[in-house]
Design a protein around this motif. Structure first.
Motif, mmCIF file in Angstrom:
data_model
loop_
_atom_site.group_PDB
_atom_site.id
_atom_site.type_symbol
_atom_site.label_atom_id
_atom_site.label_comp_id
_atom_site.label_asym_id
_atom_site.label_seq_id
_atom_site.Cartn_x
_atom_site.Cartn_y
_atom_site.Cartn_z
ATOM 1 N N ASN A 117 0.808 -1.421 -0.331
ATOM 2 C CA ASN A 117 0.191 -0.199 0.564
ATOM 3 C C ASN A 117 0.980 1.601 0.015
ATOM 4 O OD1 ASN A 117 -2.771 1.490 0.315
ATOM 5 N ND2 ASN A 117 -1.945 1.998 2.249
ATOM 6 N N ARG A 118 1.705 0.825 0.867
ATOM 7 C CA ARG A 118 2.729 2.840 0.628
ATOM 8 C C ARG A 118 3.185 2.096 -0.691
ATOM 9 N NH1 ARG A 118 2.267 5.910 4.685
ATOM 10 N NH2 ARG A 118 4.887 6.749 5.244
ATOM 11 N N LEU A 119 3.431 1.690 -1.663
ATOM 12 C CA LEU A 119 4.349 1.644 -2.730
ATOM 13 C C LEU A 119 3.186 2.462 -3.522
ATOM 14 C CD1 LEU A 119 6.324 1.924 -4.441
ATOM 15 C CD2 LEU A 119 5.862 -0.980 -4.625
ATOM 16 N N ASP A 120 1.694 1.915 -3.549
ATOM 17 C CA ASP A 120 0.772 2.458 -3.755
ATOM 18 C C ASP A 120 0.613 4.156 -3.671
ATOM 19 O OD1 ASP A 120 0.256 -0.505 -4.696
ATOM 20 O OD2 ASP A 120 -1.410 -0.930 -3.522
ATOM 21 N N GLN A 121 1.240 4.231 -2.693
ATOM 22 C CA GLN A 121 0.773 5.885 -2.762
ATOM 23 C C GLN A 121 1.844 6.423 -3.451
ATOM 24 O OE1 GLN A 121 0.720 5.449 1.645
ATOM 25 N NE2 GLN A 121 -1.810 5.836 2.004
ATOM 26 N N GLY A 122 3.174 6.458 -3.096
ATOM 27 C CA GLY A 122 4.116 6.593 -3.713
ATOM 28 C C GLY A 122 3.850 7.078 -5.559
ATOM 29 N N TYR A 123 3.954 5.884 -6.353
ATOM 30 C CA TYR A 123 2.605 6.658 -7.323
ATOM 31 C C TYR A 123 1.957 7.010 -7.171
ATOM 32 C CZ TYR A 123 5.750 2.235 -8.864
ATOM 33 O OH TYR A 123 6.832 2.029 -10.012
ATOM 34 N N ALA A 124 0.527 6.752 -6.215
ATOM 35 C CA ALA A 124 -0.465 8.372 -6.784
ATOM 36 C C ALA A 124 0.498 9.184 -6.235
ATOM 37 C CB ALA A 124 -1.371 7.480 -5.162
ATOM 38 N N TYR A 125 1.350 9.873 -5.676
ATOM 39 C CA TYR A 125 2.099 11.351 -4.899
ATOM 40 C C TYR A 125 3.009 11.174 -6.382
ATOM 41 C CZ TYR A 125 4.464 14.829 -3.642
ATOM 42 O OH TYR A 125 5.028 16.191 -3.568
#
Length: 403
Positions: free
Chosen positions: A285-293
């Motif tokens: 999930n943290r990687l997903d947030q990174g890509y979202a940013y």
């Protein structure tokens, strides 16, 4: 339900996070925390403390060290929604086929991640850093104090070494940046030549630093600055008349009704390109947030914020959707300002009738002499650079601060 920890962004002053944070958190649906430092400090933290951040927001010329230490991970282009819209300036090395790539660390040379994890310009499905904010720098002159018409009287980097500025010259204190302002000036003034301006030998570094030390000893250089706030204060005080200048300083000074102007050197600009990296520890999930940013940052609205401090974004047409027509005309098209234009904080900065030095984005991007660069002999340069910028003690034995 347990609230997730904020996404941590390690950045420099290039990122106006105070104007971006609220909108980013609203659009993304999660919290962000920004840790801002000067270029040198941010790079040190990024390389030696990779667990301290989730996103590394820096510049391509500061990428090699963090990549070498595997502090960041490759970016999957299939997860970057607007990759096809990113400018050719980074993807191919130049804005158009007739424009020069420029010496030094052109972003394309370390953009694509190869199978062996090396970086090169050969396209692959993975990149090292998502290209974002960038600009084309030169030096600025205080026209209010000097009475100089920069557009007609200043045409070369050699101006930085002209005796008429003795005692009123300031250079940016970052070895991968400031050294090239001095090098471009020395080359233009025919005081030095270089085999490869973007990758100097030890002998060339010594000759250039020795020249700069001689100028400093003679009182030519008055100070070295690390932040745009320092540069702005020095120019505003009137003790600095000519200096390495970044666009936020130029905009701030204009908002304070000080007539400053950035030069358009015939030799070309010193360019730089910022970008975003994903920390090596991100997963799930943290990687997903990174890509979202990452995707949010190039979605258009963030680019409109940085445009108002004179910076460009890698997806200009997306930015255009979030600028008023008169803003786009001035900041990107290089046309005369048809109305007063605000800085990122909403204060009037650009007066009606003003023209941006250098013209349109595409014209400026076609006129690059070299890029900010971390050379092969960077470690040696850092030692010699420290010798140059070391502050002399005053009569009380205290160190003088540029700010």
């Amino acid at each position: 339900m347990r609230k997730s920890a904020p996404l941590r962004v390690l950045c420099t002053e290039v990122t106006p996070y105070r104007q971006l944070q609220e909108r980013a958190e609203k659009d993304l649906g999660f919290a962000l925390v920004f840790e801002q430092h000067d270029f040198v400090t941010a790079q040190r933290i990024a390389a030696t403390e990779p667990e301290r951040y989730d996103i590394y927001d820096q510049c391509f010329h500061n990428l090699d060290i963090v990549w070498h230490w595997r502090a960041v991970q490759r970016i999957d282009l299939e997860r970057i929604d607007l990759w096809n819209e990113v400018s050719d300036l980074t993807k191919k090395g130049c804005i158009n086929a007739s424009a020069p790539v420029g010496f030094g660390d052109a972003p394309v040379t370390r953009l694509y991640v190869q199978q062996d994890n090396s970086l090169s310009s050969a396209p692959t499905p993975h990149i090292s850093m998502l290209p974002t904010v960038h600009n084309f720098d030169s030096f600025g002159i205080n026209q209010t104090v000097t009475g100089i018409d920069v557009d007609t009287e200043v045409r070369s980097w050699a101006e930085l070494l002209h005796p008429r500025w003795r005692g009123h010259v300031s250079i940016v204190d970052e070895p991968a940046i400031g050294i090239f302002d001095i090098a471009l000036a020395a080359r233009a003034a025919k005081k030095m030549s270089f085999k490869d301006l973007g990758n100097m030998s030890i002998e060339e570094i010594d000759e250039l630093i020795d020249l700069a030390l001689e100028l400093k000893a003679g009182g030519h250089f008055t100070s070295f600055w690390r932040t745009t706030q320092e540069a702005t204060r020095m120019m505003e005080r009137g003790d600095v008349w000519i200096a390495s200048m970044w666009s936020p300083s130029a905009v701030q000074l204009k908002s304070r009704h000080l007539r400053t102007r950035q030069a358009v050197p015939v030799e070309g600009y010193r360019a730089w390109h910022g970008g975003l990296c994903l920390a090596r520890h991100l997963e799930g999930n943290r990687l997903d947030q990174g890509y979202a940013y990452l995707n949010w940052f190039i979605s258009g609205w963030p680019g409109s914020v940085v445009a108002r401090q004179g910076y460009y974004m890698s997806v200009p047409e997306r930015v255009r959707e979030h600028l008023r027509a008169e803003e786009w005309d001035y900041w990107y098209d290089g046309k005369e300002a048809r109305a007063a234009l605000n800085d990122p904080e909403g204060s009037p900065a650009i007066q009606p009738g003003a023209l941006r030095s250098g013209g349109s984005y595409w014209n400026r991007a076609s006129h690059i002499a070299l890029w900010n660069t971390t050379m092969d002999e960077h470690n040696y340069l850092v030692r010699r650079w420290a010798e140059l910028v070391r502050e002399p003690a005053d009569k009380n034995g205290l160190m003088r601060n540029a700010s």
